[in-house]
Design a protein around this motif. Structure first.
Motif, PDB file in Angstrom:
ATOM      1  N   GLY A 121      67.276 -20.692  80.739  1.00 20.44           N
ATOM      2  CA  GLY A 121      67.700 -20.110  82.009  1.00 20.44           C
ATOM      3  C   GLY A 121      67.611 -21.115  83.139  1.00 20.44           C
ATOM      4  N   THR A 122      66.525 -21.885  83.151  1.00 17.41           N
ATOM      5  CA  THR A 122      66.359 -22.917  84.172  1.00 17.41           C
ATOM      6  C   THR A 122      67.402 -24.013  84.008  1.00 17.41           C
ATOM      7  OG1 THR A 122      63.982 -22.459  84.212  1.00 17.41           O
ATOM      8  CG2 THR A 122      64.712 -24.525  85.206  1.00 17.41           C
ATOM      9  N   ILE A 123      67.733 -24.338  82.761  1.00 20.95           N
ATOM     10  CA  ILE A 123      68.782 -25.335  82.513  1.00 20.95           C
ATOM     11  C   ILE A 123      70.112 -24.856  83.099  1.00 20.95           C
ATOM     12  CG2 ILE A 123      70.168 -26.464  80.727  1.00 20.95           C
ATOM     13  CD1 ILE A 123      67.644 -26.482  78.975  1.00 20.95           C
ATOM     14  N   SER A 124      70.416 -23.568  82.928  1.00 21.66           N
ATOM     15  CA  SER A 124      71.675 -23.041  83.462  1.00 21.66           C
ATOM     16  C   SER A 124      71.693 -23.111  84.986  1.00 21.66           C
ATOM     17  CB  SER A 124      71.900 -21.602  82.989  1.00 21.66           C
ATOM     18  OG  SER A 124      71.019 -20.695  83.624  1.00 21.66           O
ATOM     19  N   GLU A 125      70.556 -22.841  85.612  1.00 17.32           N
ATOM     20  CA  GLU A 125      70.468 -22.902  87.076  1.00 17.32           C
ATOM     21  C   GLU A 125      70.576 -24.341  87.569  1.00 17.32           C
ATOM     22  OE1 GLU A 125      67.646 -18.917  87.093  1.00 17.32           O
ATOM     23  OE2 GLU A 125      66.777 -20.926  86.958  1.00 17.32           O
ATOM     24  N   PHE A 126      69.925 -25.244  86.863  1.00 17.00           N
ATOM     25  CA  PHE A 126      70.012 -26.672  87.188  1.00 17.00           C
ATOM     26  C   PHE A 126      71.454 -27.158  87.088  1.00 17.00           C
ATOM     27  CE2 PHE A 126      69.818 -30.848  84.744  1.00 17.00           C
ATOM     28  CZ  PHE A 126      69.883 -31.650  85.875  1.00 17.00           C
ATOM     29  N   GLY A 127      72.121 -26.829  85.988  1.00 19.17           N
ATOM     30  CA  GLY A 127      73.499 -27.268  85.798  1.00 19.17           C
ATOM     31  C   GLY A 127      74.442 -26.688  86.834  1.00 19.17           C
ATOM     32  N   THR A 128      74.240 -25.424  87.173  1.00 20.41           N
ATOM     33  CA  THR A 128      75.100 -24.781  88.169  1.00 20.41           C
ATOM     34  C   THR A 128      74.891 -25.395  89.545  1.00 20.41           C
ATOM     35  OG1 THR A 128      75.063 -22.710  86.913  1.00 20.41           O
ATOM     36  CG2 THR A 128      75.739 -22.583  89.225  1.00 20.41           C
ATOM     37  N   ALA A 129      73.629 -25.605  89.921  1.00 21.90           N
ATOM     38  CA  ALA A 129      73.345 -26.234  91.214  1.00 21.90           C
ATOM     39  C   ALA A 129      73.980 -27.618  91.290  1.00 21.90           C
ATOM     40  CB  ALA A 129      71.832 -26.335  91.420  1.00 21.90           C
ATOM     41  N   TRP A 130      73.946 -28.336  90.179  1.00 25.50           N
ATOM     42  CA  TRP A 130      74.465 -29.705  90.153  1.00 25.50           C
ATOM     43  C   TRP A 130      75.988 -29.731  90.265  1.00 25.50           C
ATOM     44  CZ3 TRP A 130      72.741 -33.822  85.966  1.00 25.50           C
ATOM     45  CH2 TRP A 130      72.882 -35.102  86.519  1.00 25.50           C
ATOM     46  N   VAL A 131      76.663 -28.884  89.499  1.00 30.89           N
ATOM     47  CA  VAL A 131      78.125 -28.911  89.541  1.00 30.89           C
ATOM     48  C   VAL A 131      78.641 -28.403  90.886  1.00 30.89           C
ATOM     49  CG1 VAL A 131      78.574 -26.605  88.559  1.00 30.89           C
ATOM     50  CG2 VAL A 131      80.219 -28.461  88.205  1.00 30.89           C
ATOM     51  N   LEU A 132      77.971 -27.424  91.488  1.00 28.39           N
ATOM     52  CA  LEU A 132      78.394 -26.947  92.803  1.00 28.39           C
ATOM     53  C   LEU A 132      78.211 -28.033  93.858  1.00 28.39           C
ATOM     54  CD1 LEU A 132      77.018 -23.292  92.799  1.00 28.39           C
ATOM     55  CD2 LEU A 132      79.393 -24.035  92.545  1.00 28.39           C
ATOM     56  N   ALA A 133      77.124 -28.793  93.743  1.00 31.59           N
ATOM     57  CA  ALA A 133      76.899 -29.891  94.683  1.00 31.59           C
ATOM     58  C   ALA A 133      77.981 -30.957  94.545  1.00 31.59           C
ATOM     59  CB  ALA A 133      75.518 -30.499  94.457  1.00 31.59           C
ATOM     60  N   LYS A 134      78.436 -31.181  93.311  1.00 31.67           N
ATOM     61  CA  LYS A 134      79.518 -32.147  93.102  1.00 31.67           C
ATOM     62  C   LYS A 134      80.837 -31.617  93.665  1.00 31.67           C
ATOM     63  CE  LYS A 134      82.283 -34.485  89.588  1.00 31.67           C
ATOM     64  NZ  LYS A 134      82.538 -34.690  88.147  1.00 31.67           N
ATOM     65  N   LEU A 135      81.149 -30.357  93.364  1.00 27.33           N
ATOM     66  CA  LEU A 135      82.420 -29.779  93.796  1.00 27.33           C
ATOM     67  C   LEU A 135      82.538 -29.719  95.313  1.00 27.33           C
ATOM     68  CD1 LEU A 135      82.783 -26.827  91.264  1.00 27.33           C
ATOM     69  CD2 LEU A 135      84.084 -28.958  91.284  1.00 27.33           C
ATOM     70  N   TYR A 136      81.421 -29.434  95.984  1.00 29.92           N
ATOM     71  CA  TYR A 136      81.439 -29.267  97.439  1.00 29.92           C
ATOM     72  C   TYR A 136      80.681 -30.392  98.133  1.00 29.92           C
ATOM     73  CZ  TYR A 136      83.216 -24.738  96.126  1.00 29.92           C
ATOM     74  OH  TYR A 136      83.981 -23.740  95.579  1.00 29.92           O
ATOM     75  N   TYR A 137      80.703 -31.561  97.526  1.00 28.06           N
ATOM     76  CA  TYR A 137      79.950 -32.687  98.070  1.00 28.06           C
ATOM     77  C   TYR A 137      80.357 -32.961  99.521  1.00 28.06           C
ATOM     78  CZ  TYR A 137      77.777 -37.198  98.667  1.00 28.06           C
ATOM     79  OH  TYR A 137      76.995 -38.221  99.151  1.00 28.06           O
ATOM     80  N   GLY A 138      79.350 -33.156 100.359  1.00 25.67           N
ATOM     81  CA  GLY A 138      79.591 -33.361 101.780  1.00 25.67           C
ATOM     82  C   GLY A 138      79.220 -32.140 102.583  1.00 25.67           C
ATOM     83  N   HIS A 139      79.319 -30.973 101.952  1.00 28.19           N
ATOM     84  CA  HIS A 139      78.820 -29.740 102.556  1.00 28.19           C
ATOM     85  C   HIS A 139      78.114 -28.921 101.473  1.00 28.19           C
ATOM     86  CE1 HIS A 139      83.314 -29.123 101.876  1.00 28.19           C
ATOM     87  NE2 HIS A 139      82.758 -28.397 100.928  1.00 28.19           N
ATOM     88  N   HIS A 140      77.454 -29.646 100.594  1.00 29.08           N
ATOM     89  CA  HIS A 140      76.788 -29.043  99.444  1.00 29.08           C
ATOM     90  C   HIS A 140      75.360 -28.625  99.790  1.00 29.08           C
ATOM     91  CE1 HIS A 140      75.711 -33.282  99.569  1.00 29.08           C
ATOM     92  NE2 HIS A 140      74.589 -32.951  98.954  1.00 29.08           N
ATOM     93  N   LYS A 141      74.724 -27.967  98.837  1.00 29.82           N
ATOM     94  CA  LYS A 141      73.322 -27.598  98.963  1.00 29.82           C
ATOM     95  C   LYS A 141      72.508 -28.488  98.025  1.00 29.82           C
ATOM     96  CE  LYS A 141      74.315 -22.860 100.334  1.00 29.82           C
ATOM     97  NZ  LYS A 141      74.043 -21.418 100.137  1.00 29.82           N
ATOM     98  N   PRO A 142      71.594 -29.284  98.573  1.00 31.46           N
ATOM     99  CA  PRO A 142      70.833 -30.223  97.746  1.00 31.46           C
ATOM    100  C   PRO A 142      69.737 -29.515  96.953  1.00 31.46           C
ATOM    101  CG  PRO A 142      70.060 -30.322  99.997  1.00 31.46           C
ATOM    102  CD  PRO A 142      71.233 -29.378  99.995  1.00 31.46           C
ATOM    103  N   PHE A 143      69.147 -30.239  96.017  1.00 35.82           N
ATOM    104  CA  PHE A 143      68.049 -29.652  95.252  1.00 35.82           C
ATOM    105  C   PHE A 143      67.016 -30.704  94.891  1.00 35.82           C
ATOM    106  CE2 PHE A 143      71.529 -30.596  92.337  1.00 35.82           C
ATOM    107  CZ  PHE A 143      70.928 -31.204  91.242  1.00 35.82           C
ATOM    108  N   ILE A 144      65.818 -30.214  94.640  1.00 34.27           N
ATOM    109  CA  ILE A 144      64.690 -31.054  94.254  1.00 34.27           C
ATOM    110  C   ILE A 144      64.303 -30.707  92.824  1.00 34.27           C
ATOM    111  CG2 ILE A 144      62.225 -31.478  94.630  1.00 34.27           C
ATOM    112  CD1 ILE A 144      62.772 -31.050  97.642  1.00 34.27           C
TER     113      ILE A 144
END
Length: 209
Positions: A121-144
Motif C-alpha cells: 500500500g505504501t509502495i502504491s502511495e509512493f509511486g502515485t506521489a512520484w508520478v503526479l509530481a512528474k506530471l505536474y512538475y513546477g506546481h507539484h506537491k513534494p514529498f519526503i
C-alpha cells in the motif's frame, strides 16, 4: 499573523506508511515524534484514519494540540485492507467509497507527503506521489522519504528503471527526525519561486479528473 505576509504554500502534511506496526516499533515512534513537532510548528496532519503510522501521526499531532484530518473508507469487500481504526480519533473525517478515491483524497488534502517504511500500500502511495509530481512538475506537491533505507530503494530504481533528473528533484530522503522541518522549509522556499497556476486551474488538486 500579519495579513500582508504571503500565506505558506505548505500547510497540510500527509503521513503514509505501514498500518501494522505496533507502538513500540521505532517507525511508529518516529512518526509520532515527527507529527508532534510538525503540529507544534503549526502544520495540520493528514492521514488515512487507520492504525500503525497513521495512528502515530494523529496521536503525535494531538499531543501538541495540533489539527488532524483523516481520509477514510469502510471496506465491505476488501479483506486485505486495514479499514478505519477506532482508536485514531481526529478533528475532521473525510469519508470515501474505495481505496483509490481515498488515496487521491489524501493527496488532494495535503501539500506535502512524508512516506515511511511500509508494504505494498505504501509502495502504491509512493509511486502515485512520484508520478503526479512528474506530471505536474513546477506546481507539484513534494514529498519526503523518511528512513536511511530509501537510499538503497532509490538506487535500485535508478539502476533498473528509466528515471530522469527532474524526477529525482521532487523528493528528499531524510534519515533523522530533526531534519524534517528544515527539509520542509527548503521545499517551501523552492515552491515560492514558482507561480502556482496549478491551484487556480485545478482547485488545489495534484491530479487531473
Amino acid at each position: 499573523m500579519d495579513d500582508h505576509l504571503p500565506k505558506p504554500l505548505i500547510k497540510n502534511i500527509a503521513f503514509f506508511g505501514d498500518s501494522h506496526i505496533p507502538e513500540e516499533n521505532p517507525v511508529y515512534e518516529d512518526a509520532y515524534e515527527i507529527a508532534k513537532t510538525l503540529a507544534e510548528e503549526g502544520f495540520t496532519i493528514v492521514d488515512g484514519g487507520g492504525p500503525g503510522v497513521m495512528d502515530a501521526a494523529t496521536k503525535g499531532a494531538e499531543a501538541a494540540n495540533g489539527e488532524t484530518i483523516a481520509v477514510t473508507f469502510y471496506p465491505k469487500d476488501a479483506p486485505g485492507f486495514e479499514g478505519r481504526y477506532v482508536g485514531n480519533i481526529v478533528d475532521k473525517e473525510i469519508k470515501t467509497t474505495n481505496y483509490i478515491d481515498r488515496m487521491f483524497k489524501l493527496m488532494e488534502h495535503a501539500d506535502l507527503y512524508i512516506i515511511f517504511k511500509g508494504g505494498s500500500g505504501t509502495i502504491s502511495e509512493f509511486g502515485t506521489a512520484w508520478v503526479l509530481a512528474k506530471l505536474y512538475y513546477g506546481h507539484h506537491k513534494p514529498f519526503i522519504l523518511y528512513g536511511n533505507f530509501w537510499h538503497e530503494v532509490i538506487s535500485v530504481i535508478k539502476k533498473n528503471m528509466l528515471i530522469d533528473e527532474t524526477e529525482l528533484g521532487v523528493f528528499r530522503i531524510v534519515s533523522k527526525k530533526e531534519d524534517i522541518v528544515p527539509a520542509i522549509k527548503l521545499f517551501e522556499e523552492e515552491m515560492k519561486k514558482v507561480k502556482h497556476e496549478h491551484e487556480k486551474n485545478h482547485e488545489g488538486k495534484a491530479y487531473m479528473k
